[in-house]
Design a protein around this motif. Structure first.
Motif, PDB file in Angstrom:
ATOM      1  N   ARG A  84       0.722  -1.171  -0.024  1.00 58.43           N
ATOM      2  CA  ARG A  84       0.140   0.047   0.017  1.00 58.43           C
ATOM      3  C   ARG A  84       0.920   1.241  -0.018  1.00 58.43           C
ATOM      4  O   ARG A  84       0.399   2.312  -0.288  1.00 58.43           O
ATOM      5  CB  ARG A  84      -0.796   0.013   1.109  1.00 58.43           C
ATOM      6  CG  ARG A  84      -1.944  -1.148   1.095  1.00 58.43           C
ATOM      7  CD  ARG A  84      -2.914  -1.004   2.431  1.00 58.43           C
ATOM      8  NE  ARG A  84      -4.050  -2.163   2.367  1.00 58.43           N
ATOM      9  CZ  ARG A  84      -4.832  -2.112   3.437  1.00 58.43           C
ATOM     10  NH1 ARG A  84      -4.695  -1.399   4.466  1.00 58.43           N
ATOM     11  NH2 ARG A  84      -5.461  -3.220   3.257  1.00 58.43           N
ATOM     12  N   SER A  85       2.074   1.030   0.472  1.00 59.12           N
ATOM     13  CA  SER A  85       2.988   2.226   0.187  1.00 59.12           C
ATOM     14  C   SER A  85       4.402   2.045  -0.134  1.00 59.12           C
ATOM     15  O   SER A  85       4.740   0.680  -0.017  1.00 59.12           O
ATOM     16  CB  SER A  85       3.092   2.975   1.700  1.00 59.12           C
ATOM     17  OG  SER A  85       3.939   1.968   2.670  1.00 59.12           O
ATOM     18  N   VAL A  86       5.056   2.698  -0.819  1.00 55.68           N
ATOM     19  CA  VAL A  86       6.410   2.559  -1.383  1.00 55.68           C
ATOM     20  C   VAL A  86       7.297   2.358  -0.111  1.00 55.68           C
ATOM     21  O   VAL A  86       8.266   1.472  -0.158  1.00 55.68           O
ATOM     22  CB  VAL A  86       6.864   3.873  -2.049  1.00 55.68           C
ATOM     23  CG1 VAL A  86       8.311   3.600  -2.492  1.00 55.68           C
ATOM     24  CG2 VAL A  86       5.931   3.748  -3.514  1.00 55.68           C
ATOM     25  N   GLU A  87       7.116   3.053   1.207  1.00 62.07           N
ATOM     26  CA  GLU A  87       7.771   3.210   2.167  1.00 62.07           C
ATOM     27  C   GLU A  87       7.989   1.668   2.685  1.00 62.07           C
ATOM     28  O   GLU A  87       8.786   0.910   3.171  1.00 62.07           O
ATOM     29  CB  GLU A  87       7.568   4.058   3.131  1.00 62.07           C
ATOM     30  CG  GLU A  87       7.733   5.611   2.834  1.00 62.07           C
ATOM     31  CD  GLU A  87       6.830   5.917   1.875  1.00 62.07           C
ATOM     32  OE1 GLU A  87       5.847   5.176   1.705  1.00 62.07           O
ATOM     33  OE2 GLU A  87       6.945   6.971   1.289  1.00 62.07           O
ATOM     34  N   GLY A  88       6.855   0.979   2.920  1.00 59.12           N
ATOM     35  CA  GLY A  88       6.616  -0.394   3.388  1.00 59.12           C
ATOM     36  C   GLY A  88       7.305  -1.333   2.560  1.00 59.12           C
ATOM     37  O   GLY A  88       7.710  -2.329   2.967  1.00 59.12           O
ATOM     38  N   PHE A  89       7.044  -1.348   1.118  1.00 54.14           N
ATOM     39  CA  PHE A  89       7.795  -2.218   0.218  1.00 54.14           C
ATOM     40  C   PHE A  89       9.347  -2.176   0.321  1.00 54.14           C
ATOM     41  O   PHE A  89      10.044  -3.237   0.466  1.00 54.14           O
ATOM     42  CB  PHE A  89       7.288  -1.511  -1.020  1.00 54.14           C
ATOM     43  CG  PHE A  89       8.264  -2.472  -2.299  1.00 54.14           C
ATOM     44  CD1 PHE A  89       8.013  -3.659  -2.586  1.00 54.14           C
ATOM     45  CD2 PHE A  89       9.178  -1.707  -2.975  1.00 54.14           C
ATOM     46  CE1 PHE A  89       8.755  -4.434  -3.532  1.00 54.14           C
ATOM     47  CE2 PHE A  89       9.741  -2.411  -3.866  1.00 54.14           C
ATOM     48  CZ  PHE A  89       9.711  -3.817  -4.263  1.00 54.14           C
ATOM     49  N   ILE A  90      10.085  -0.541   0.508  1.00 59.39           N
ATOM     50  CA  ILE A  90      11.405  -0.482   0.678  1.00 59.39           C
ATOM     51  C   ILE A  90      11.790  -1.383   1.979  1.00 59.39           C
ATOM     52  O   ILE A  90      12.795  -1.903   1.717  1.00 59.39           O
ATOM     53  CB  ILE A  90      11.652   0.876   0.450  1.00 59.39           C
ATOM     54  CG1 ILE A  90      11.519   1.460  -0.771  1.00 59.39           C
ATOM     55  CG2 ILE A  90      13.361   1.152   0.929  1.00 59.39           C
ATOM     56  CD1 ILE A  90      11.634   2.970  -0.764  1.00 59.39           C
ATOM     57  N   ARG A  91      11.097  -1.099   3.027  1.00 60.65           N
ATOM     58  CA  ARG A  91      11.486  -1.778   4.265  1.00 60.65           C
ATOM     59  C   ARG A  91      11.462  -3.199   3.935  1.00 60.65           C
ATOM     60  O   ARG A  91      12.640  -4.062   4.331  1.00 60.65           O
ATOM     61  CB  ARG A  91      10.471  -1.560   5.434  1.00 60.65           C
ATOM     62  CG  ARG A  91      10.802  -0.034   5.900  1.00 60.65           C
ATOM     63  CD  ARG A  91      10.123   0.092   7.219  1.00 60.65           C
ATOM     64  NE  ARG A  91       8.796   0.204   7.213  1.00 60.65           N
ATOM     65  CZ  ARG A  91       7.813   0.978   6.910  1.00 60.65           C
ATOM     66  NH1 ARG A  91       8.299   2.222   6.675  1.00 60.65           N
ATOM     67  NH2 ARG A  91       6.707   0.871   6.842  1.00 60.65           N
TER      68      ARG A  91
END
Length: 308
Positions: A84-91
């Motif tokens: 749902r978020s790019v930040e979550g994917f990056i983590r």
């Protein structure tokens, strides 16, 4: 759930249910397999050694990594993988692969450790290894290589917080790690050599020309490190997949040319990288910077939620 009937590949049907684009939740997966969530999870875990949700998450991360190597943006890969978020994917990507998605390039490895040998196979297929390494998540060489790349990036980011004068201050007059590398008397000099060593050995492994020296300010070094670090991880992984650590290369960049085993090259890089990272830590502490001790145990605990 009934046992497989003649002519049906029940495992394939279960995997299809897990990876169906419109089945992000366990209940959706089980519904497509005409089973209750409980029986669906139990059957798949028994057959694959992974829960449906874990298997789906891993394979979609592998697909995302492949898409990025093909030129897809991190944002597009993130949403295609269901985040749902790019930040979550990056983590999630960083925890899984040991480096951020932005450090993924053509040739980077796209498979993650799996207990069952089931992996994403481009463009839309699965690959099932006949003899998967069930404990590949703790492969010692891979662990050390990923830790080295991660830890070097961390030290570069800490060094970026130093004033320019402190970054280049001579703190260890006459310090030499290897005679052919020259003096490494400052944070700047040791970090530059940390990065350049991988650039030089990658050129030897890839048969490329000796790279020209680049800028050594922290931002430039971090950019160089992210490029070479991703290539280094991919190169060592490829050597391991080919069981080629005993292969020899003739390093024409040496004068005169010398012959080395690939395993010896990797061990050399890891040994002196670890030494230089400890030197940088000592220098950073001398400048008043708070820095950890670089223990791989602590790094593993952070990556795997307390399990080392």
């Amino acid at each position: 759930m009934s046992e497989p009937t003649t002519g049906r590949d029940r495992l394939r049907e279960l995997l299809d249910a897990v990876l169906e684009e419109d089945s992000p939740r366990l209940a959706d997966m089980a519904g497509r397999a005409f089973a209750s969530p409980f029986h669906f999870s139990r059957r798949l875990a028994r057959d694959t050694g992974e829960s449906p949700v874990a298997l789906r998450r891993r394979v979609l991360l592998e697909r995302a990594a492949w898409q990025i190597t093909q030129g897809a943006s991190v944002t597009d890969a993130a949403f295609a993988a269901g985040y749902r978020s790019v930040e979550g994917f990056i983590r999630a990507f960083g925890r899984a692969f040991g480096h951020p998605p932005g450090a993924t390039s053509a040739g980077s490895p796209t498979w993650l450790p799996a207990p069952n040998g089931i992996h994403f196979h481009p463009p839309v297929h699965l690959w099932i290894e006949q003899n998967p390494r069930r404990d590949s998540g703790m492969d010692l060489v891979a662990l050390q290589v990923h830790h080295d790349v991660d830890d070097t990036g961390r030290l570069l980011r800490l060094a970026a917080e130093l004033p320019e004068e402190a970054y280049r201050r001579v703190r260890a007059p006459g310090q030499v790690v290897l005679p052919w590398d020259g003096p490494e008397e400052s944070v700047a000099a040791v970090l530059e050599r940390l990065v350049r060593t991988k650039e030089m050995w990658l050129a030897s492994i890839e048969g490329a020309d000796s790279p020209e020296p680049g800028a050594d300010d922290p931002a430039s070094l971090l950019e160089r490190h992210e490029r070479s670090g991703a290539r280094w991880i991919a190169a060592v992984a490829d050597i391991g997949r080919r069981d080629a650590f005993g292969d020899r290369l003739v390093d024409a960049l040496c004068d005169p040319p010398e012959s080395f085993t690939l395993g010896g090259v990797v061990a050399h890089v890891l040994t002196f990288s670890a030494h230089r990272r400890l030197l940088v830590r000592h220098m950073l502490r001398g400048e008043g910077t708070k820095v950890d001790d670089g223990d791989p145990l602590a790094w593993l605990q952070q990556r795997h939620g307390g399990t080392s």
